[in-house]
Motif scaffolding. Structure first.
Motif, PDB file in Angstrom:
ATOM      1  N   VAL A 118       0.844  -1.198   0.000  1.00 12.15           N
ATOM      2  CA  VAL A 118       0.000   0.000   0.000  1.00 12.15           C
ATOM      3  C   VAL A 118       0.878   1.247   0.000  1.00 12.15           C
TER       4      VAL A 118
ATOM      5  N   VAL B  27      -5.446   2.556   0.103  1.00 12.19           N
ATOM      6  CA  VAL B  27      -5.744   1.205  -0.354  1.00 12.19           C
ATOM      7  C   VAL B  27      -6.702   1.324  -1.539  1.00 12.19           C
TER       8      VAL B  27
ATOM      9  N   CYS C  91     -10.800  -4.084   0.074  1.00 13.01           N
ATOM     10  CA  CYS C  91     -10.282  -2.887   0.744  1.00 13.01           C
ATOM     11  C   CYS C  91     -10.546  -2.955   2.243  1.00 13.01           C
TER      12      CYS C  91
ATOM     13  N   LEU D  40      -8.213  -5.546   3.912  1.00 11.27           N
ATOM     14  CA  LEU D  40      -6.848  -5.049   4.011  1.00 11.27           C
ATOM     15  C   LEU D  40      -6.737  -3.942   5.058  1.00 11.27           C
TER      16      LEU D  40
END
Length: 74
Positions: A15, A35, A43, A46
């Motif tokens: 990222v 992200v 998304c 993460l």
């Protein structure tokens, strides 16, 4: 201390990460992470992993965490 943490986040999660605030304050930083994905669920997953990772680093104290979402679906 902050530079190795930011480098580790970039390497581990792929990222973009940057110090976005409190630049002139001693032992304090605001960090922003970007992200991007075609799937909103990816998304969120993460972002959750990033949040858990940052809170797990014993050398830093996370004071708060927040997420802001930009949805470009038309």
């Amino acid at each position: 201390m902050l530079r190795p943490v930011l480098s580790g986040v970039t390497r581990r999660f792929g990222v973009s990460v940057a110090e976005t605030g409190h630049n002139d304050l001693w032992q304090r930083a605001e960090v922003g992470v970007a992200v991007v994905s075609g799937q909103p669920s990816q998304c969120r997953t993460l972002a959750d992993e990033l949040d858990r990772y940052m809170w797990s680093i014993p050398e830093i104290e996370v004071v708060s965490s927040s997420s802001h979402w930009l949805n470009t679906d038309e």
